[in-house]
Design an enzyme around this catalytic site. Structure first.
Site, short mmCIF file in Angstrom:
data_model
loop_
_atom_site.label_atom_id
_atom_site.label_comp_id
_atom_site.label_asym_id
_atom_site.label_seq_id
_atom_site.Cartn_x
_atom_site.Cartn_y
_atom_site.Cartn_z
N ASP A 47 37.86 27.69 38.95
CA ASP A 47 38.56 27.29 40.17
C ASP A 47 37.60 26.53 41.08
OD1 ASP A 47 40.90 28.55 39.39
OD2 ASP A 47 40.34 30.46 40.33
N TYR A 75 30.76 37.47 35.17
CA TYR A 75 30.84 36.94 36.53
C TYR A 75 30.17 37.89 37.51
CZ TYR A 75 34.85 34.28 34.61
OH TYR A 75 35.66 33.48 33.86
N ASP A 89 42.63 34.58 46.20
CA ASP A 89 41.25 34.25 46.58
C ASP A 89 41.27 33.61 47.97
OD1 ASP A 89 41.92 31.51 46.30
OD2 ASP A 89 40.99 31.35 44.33
N ARG A 192 40.21 37.13 40.03
CA ARG A 192 40.91 37.25 41.32
C ARG A 192 42.10 38.20 41.23
NH1 ARG A 192 44.48 32.22 41.49
NH2 ARG A 192 43.88 31.04 39.63
#
Length: 306
Positions: A47, A75, A89, A192
């Site tokens: 993203d 992550y 998000d 997310r």
């Protein structure tokens, strides 16, 4: 310094440390100019808000990307408890602000909530995503004001670890709790959506305020370069090195290598997965899989044809 007239490069992977606010398409477009070729693709997007590892294939190595997309990923992220957003998000508008006025109570319940989102679970992807619904991207339907209900998908969260927490106050004055987390997960996992679901498990809202990808399969940020560095020199990971890193190896005889280069079958590998084939010089030439009967191996991708 950007090279406006880049000399074309060879075949291989480029590991990019994507900056914030760039789309994955923006990075691909920049790399096409830097590498002097239009044959560049990516093994899974990030993203715009996210930073970190983006794996690009250059020239013939673009054909490898299909076999890299399904790799596990790692992550680090920041989850804000106390508010929901339309995108799950910080890029989306806030839809609900129940707040996190009692952070001590939330922290006490946190381990059980995190454990419930670890392992093999069913996850409903974020509505603002690239998943297609009746031929149209989900995010396009949401932006057009349509209600979108995506089907849950089975994913695996190998690690969901809270590494830090701190109370904070959002821009609208809502008391929130920010969590630093580390996630190792299967392909197709929406971090997310994990933030959203963690908030729901705790009886409040949840969304991501930061996301950084550290690893895709065997490739990590230690081997990655910024776009500024790549403007000076496009550093390619060779197809052979990429195959050695990602797949089990089968060393071929000269006769077997010749057959594979012509797309011919070999004796079975004895493996249920994809195997990388290397010629007697150690050069990666193909990917092999066994047939359904398990008695022959066939090339599913020939990277160095006759």
């Amino acid at each position: 310094m950007t090279r406006s007239n880049a000399e074309p490069v060879g075949d291989g992977l480029v590991l990019v440390d994507k900056p914030a606010e760039w789309t994955s398409h923006d990075v691909v477009a920049r790399m096409r100019r830097l590498a002097g070729t239009r044959k560049i693709g990516h093994a899974g997007t990030l993203d715009p808000m996210a930073t970190g590892l983006l794996v690009l294939g250059v020239n013939r190595a673009t054909r490898l990307l299909t076999y890299l997309v399904g790799a596990d990923k790692e992550y680090t992220a920041t989850v804000r408890l106390g508010q929901d957003t339309v995108t799950d998000d910080a890029e989306g508008e806030i839809t609900r602000s129940p707040g996190a006025a009692h952070p001590g109570e939330l922290t006490t319940r946190l381990p059980a909530a995190v454990l419930g989102l670890t392992g093999t679970i069913d996850q409903v992807p974020s509505a603002v995503s690239a998943i297609k619904v009746n031929g149209q991207r989900s995010y396009a339907r949401v932006r057009a004001g349509q209600e979108v209900a995506l089907t849950a998908r089975q994913i695996t969260v190998h690690t969901f670890e809270v590494t830090g927490s701190r109370p904070a106050v959002a821009d609208d004055g809502t008391a929130v709790l920010d969590l630093d987390v580390r996630v190792e997960c299967s392909s197709g996992t929406y971090v997310r959506a994990l933030a959203r679901d963690l908030g729901a498990e705790l009886g409040t809202g949840g969304h991501l305020t930061a996301l950084r990808r550290h690893r895709v399969g065997p490739f990590d940020l230690q081997g990655a370069h910024t776009l500024t560095e790549l403007a000076e020199r496009v550093d390619l990971l060779s197809v052979t090195d990429a195959l050695r890193a990602r797949f089990p190896a089968r060393e071929l005889t000269a006769a077997e290598a010749r057959a594979v280069r012509y797309g011919q079958k070999l004796d079975a590998t004895g493996s249920s997965g994809v195997i990388a084939a290397f010629d007697p010089d150690g050069h990666g030439i193909a990917l092999l899989t066994d047939n359904d009967a398990g008695n022959l191996a066939r090339p599913v991708l020939v990277l160095d044809p006759a």
